[in-house]
Design an enzyme around this catalytic site. Structure first.
Site, mmCIF file in Angstrom:
data_model
loop_
_atom_site.group_PDB
_atom_site.id
_atom_site.type_symbol
_atom_site.label_atom_id
_atom_site.label_comp_id
_atom_site.label_asym_id
_atom_site.label_seq_id
_atom_site.Cartn_x
_atom_site.Cartn_y
_atom_site.Cartn_z
ATOM 1 N N SER A 305 2.285 5.711 5.614
ATOM 2 C CA SER A 305 0.946 5.301 6.018
ATOM 3 C C SER A 305 0.166 4.680 4.870
ATOM 4 O O SER A 305 -0.364 3.562 4.997
ATOM 5 C CB SER A 305 0.177 6.500 6.584
ATOM 6 N N ASP A 306 0.074 5.377 3.733
ATOM 7 C CA ASP A 306 -0.745 4.839 2.645
ATOM 8 C C ASP A 306 -0.108 3.594 2.021
ATOM 9 O O ASP A 306 -0.822 2.662 1.614
ATOM 10 C CB ASP A 306 -1.032 5.897 1.584
ATOM 11 N N CYS A 307 1.213 3.546 1.979
ATOM 12 C CA CYS A 307 1.891 2.360 1.441
ATOM 13 C C CYS A 307 1.682 1.162 2.360
ATOM 14 O O CYS A 307 1.532 0.025 1.889
ATOM 15 C CB CYS A 307 3.380 2.631 1.269
ATOM 16 N N GLU A 310 -2.015 0.041 1.752
ATOM 17 C CA GLU A 310 -2.186 -0.665 0.472
ATOM 18 C C GLU A 310 -1.412 -1.978 0.462
ATOM 19 O O GLU A 310 -1.867 -2.974 -0.112
ATOM 20 C CB GLU A 310 -1.744 0.233 -0.685
#
Length: 464
Positions: A305-307, A310
């Site tokens: 999710s965070d990758c 970003e």
């Protein structure tokens, strides 16, 4: 010098009241595989657990992906009671059996050692519920195992491992299941080093190896290149230096374009892409992957999710602020990233959001908090389910917010709702002293950075 190091290690092991008998279960697994411990000394990991119906509350498909992908090959190897084939004739194994224990190997009551754990290793004590179940499973393993069900469970396990190998180009989600998958493949190939699957596995070992100043190590992942690149290009953009370094900006664009999972012609021509169908994803207990970005490389195949948030932001800042990128897209000197691909990334982020309004890592939270009462690992805590985190939530929210600013016509209402739910989650998990607890880096500093930026991008007033 090497002999001195080994003698010191032996002295320490013996001083800890047979440390090898009281080591953690993952280490005991490797001792069993080597032939330096009998399988009776290891708690049961029944592969037939995978045959439970998917609706079953504790189906292993509900576990956090890192946890289930490690216990998958563990179950296969345990189910076969795999032991290094030459253990009984290999002089090194025989010598280790003598040196590792203070009690003669043939006299060790292995079944009584299953629950022995050194205080040095006991970071996450096995809960009473799990210890009780392990004792029940020991009786099951000794008296009640169905050969039919065991064989079906073993076949399911190796088929599932084959799918994981293909989906990740034999890199696998991490180094632990990488090595165990490779060993399982070696076993099922009847110990053939020329088997194509075994060869493919061996070719990917180097992805995890790292030569440091103090020697060779195995990393916890096959790198962090996509994560690092996404942050770096955003920092360069905030410094307004994108067009001062056009080669750098162009290379980053090309890298992010190639790294988007299952989104390029090359990746869509691979065997991994066939697993993206809903039917195959359900069989492999995989979330949608197409359109996400990884922590490391596209070949790794697991979006996070965070990758994804970003990575999406890195692409958007280049599109928005870098003249060199807009020029390259105009004259077709660089590969384009279509609106449809950006929308795929948004779809991944929207589907990642949990019921609590936050975002976990690789998947939605599938299990329940009480799963931790069944954690069989002494050295890792809170590994049974995927939890919502401040970092993953912020990165996902800010990616959605930035996309919405540039493409306000796409799924606007869904994005707005997701941001408000995420905003409420972020405020709810803020600690009384105003901080956020970060889980993936420098704890409070990291958590606060993500928490503040996430709230602001979701519309929280700066004077809040």
């Amino acid at each position: 010098k090497k002999k001195e190091i080994l003698e010191n290690a032996k002295t320490f092991i013996h001083s800890q009241k047979d440390a090898c008998l009281s080591t953690a279960s993952w280490a005991k697994l490797w001792l069993c595989l080597l032939g330096c411990m009998e399988w009776e000394g290891h708690n049961c990991v029944p592969p037939e657990m995978w045959l439970l119906p998917n609706w079953f509350p504790f189906h292993p498909g509900r576990l956090w992906c890192h946890c289930r992908m490690v216990y998958l090959p563990m179950g296969y190897l345990y189910g076969h009671k795999f032991v290094y084939p030459k253990a009984e004739t290999d002089p090194i194994i025989q010598q280790l059996r003598t040196e590792l224990y203070t009690t003669p190997y043939s006299q060790i009551p292995w079944n009584r050692t299953r629950h022995i754990i050194s205080p040095l290793d006991n970071y996450s004590p096995i809960p009473f519920v799990m210890r009780t179940l392990q004792n029940i499973l020991a009786i099951y393993e000794k008296y009640f195992v169905s050969t039919f069900l065991r064989n079906k469970g073993l076949q399911f396990s190796i088929d599932y491992m084959d799918a994981e190998d293909l989906q990740t180009n034999y890199i696998n989600i991490g180094p632990v299941n990488k090595v165990l998958n490779m060993l399982s493949t070696y076993h099922t190939s009847q110990y053939s080093l020329t088997n194509s699957k075994v060869v493919n596995h061996m070719m990917r070992i180097d992805d995890y190896l790292w030569v440091a100043e103090d020697g060779m190590k195995m990393q916890g992942y096959n790198g962090s290149s996509c994560w690092d690149t996404s942050f770096a290009i955003q920092a360069i953009a905030e410094a307004q230096l994108l067009d001062d370094f056009p080669d750098l900006s162009t290379k980053v664009w090309s890298y992010l374009e190639k790294s988007q999972i299952l989104s390029t012609p090359t990746s869509q021509a691979s065997l991994a892409f066939k697993f993206e169908s809903e039917e195959n994803r359900n069989k492999s207990y995989r979330h949608v992957s197409k359109g996400g970005w990884p922590f490391s490389s596209s070949a790794h195949g697991w979006p996070i999710s965070d990758c994804t948030g970003e990575g999406l932001k890195g692409v958007l800042v280049l599109m928005q602020q870098a003249k060199c990128i807009r020029g390259g897209l105009s004259n077709q000197s660089i590969a384009s990233i279509s609106d449809a691909r950006l929308q795929d990334a948004v779809n991944v982020l929207l589907t990642y959001q949990n019921v609590d309004g936050g975002w976990a890592t690789y998947e939605n939270t599938r299990g329940f908090g009480w799963f931790e009462q069944l954690n069989p690992s002494e050295v890792f805590g809170d590994i049974m389910i995927d939890y919502s985190y401040v970092e993953c939530s912020m990165a996902s929210m800010t990616g959605l917010a930035m996309f919405h600013d540039m493409f306000p016509g796409h799924r606007s209402k869904e994005i707005h709702t997701a941001l408000q739910r995420g905003r409420s989650f972020m405020k709810r998990i803020q600690r009384p002293d105003g901080s956020w607890y970060g889980s993936w880096a420098c704890c409070f500093c990291y958590g606060c950075w993500f928490g503040v930026e996430g709230l602001i991008m979701a519309g929280e007033p700066k004077k809040s």
